[in-house]
Design an enzyme around this catalytic site. Sequence first.
Site, PDB file in Angstrom:
ATOM      1  N   ASP A 282      45.335  37.163  36.562  1.00 61.50           N
ATOM      2  CA  ASP A 282      46.102  38.201  36.750  1.00 61.50           C
ATOM      3  C   ASP A 282      47.536  37.513  35.954  1.00 61.50           C
ATOM      4  OD1 ASP A 282      44.847  40.245  37.913  1.00 61.50           O
ATOM      5  OD2 ASP A 282      45.312  39.369  39.894  1.00 61.50           O
TER       6      ASP A 282
HETATM    7  N1  URA Z   1      40.923  38.111  41.680  1.00 66.73           N
HETATM    8  C1  URA Z   1      42.125  38.523  41.623  1.00 66.73           C
HETATM    9  O1  URA Z   1      42.939  39.098  42.494  1.00 66.73           O
HETATM   10  N2  URA Z   1      43.046  37.684  40.557  1.00 66.73           N
HETATM   11  C2  URA Z   1      42.559  36.533  39.787  1.00 66.73           C
HETATM   12  O2  URA Z   1      43.208  36.743  38.726  1.00 66.73           O
HETATM   13  C3  URA Z   1      41.356  37.095  39.673  1.00 66.73           C
HETATM   14  C4  URA Z   1      40.221  37.620  41.178  1.00 66.73           C
END
Ligand code: URA
Length: 239
Positions: A102
């Site tokens: 993310d």
């Molecule tokens: N899980 C999440 O919620 N975000 C990420 O970036 C990676 C794993």
Amino acid sequence: MRVDKMISAVKVDSRKNIKKNAKKGELIVNGEIIKDSSYKVDPYKDEVIYMGEYVEYFENLYIMMNKPKGVISSTNDLETTVIDLLDYFYQRFDFNLAGRLDKDTTGLIILSTDGKLIHEIISPNKDIYKKYEVLLKNKIVDEDVDRFKEGIEIKDGNYITKPAKLEVIDDNRCYVYISEGKFHQVKNMFKALSNEVLELKRLQIGQLELDPLLKEGEYRELSEYEIDMLKNNQHNFHI
Ligand code: URA
């Protein structure tokens, strides 16, 4: 391998230009001026100098990056991407990404021109574990550890995660190991436990650990040993 193929494979110049420049005496193989760009070389043994620069041959590039916050895990976006953080030299290659993060997540991301390897790493059947360090808003309770082991209903109950592992560091911090990569998976798993992820950092993919010397936004090429580790990945823990 033809010397023009070797030089163009590492994106130093086009075959057309190499042909032209070789004729002008700008191509030297093992100390000898070579005017014919179809000349055969061993790309790993012969010393090739083109336009005054030593040419290093490689088939693929493998990079680990410590992704900072605010950067998109994509090869193409209007906003700043992990590709934009690479030096000019690397920008000319087509990279694939293993495991997106993310925008607000930091940590290990692998970039490679080896599409086959990347595909294997992200394939859900391969069960490659990713390790994250998580900071949570609320205290972790004993029951959370069991819920992770059992699998957690996310996305309003229409998906149950595969067994995962939660290792407590202190009241609000833990390590999490998951083998899948569903959208916002770690955040959604904690949401289902009435908690909230404040900080998320990926530390490991399979056996490959994020180099602790890499600051956020920094990257380096993988060593041969690390590439082999990714290629022969084995399960690195048991739930
Ligand atoms: N899980 C999440 O919620 N975000 C990420 O970036 C990676 C794993």
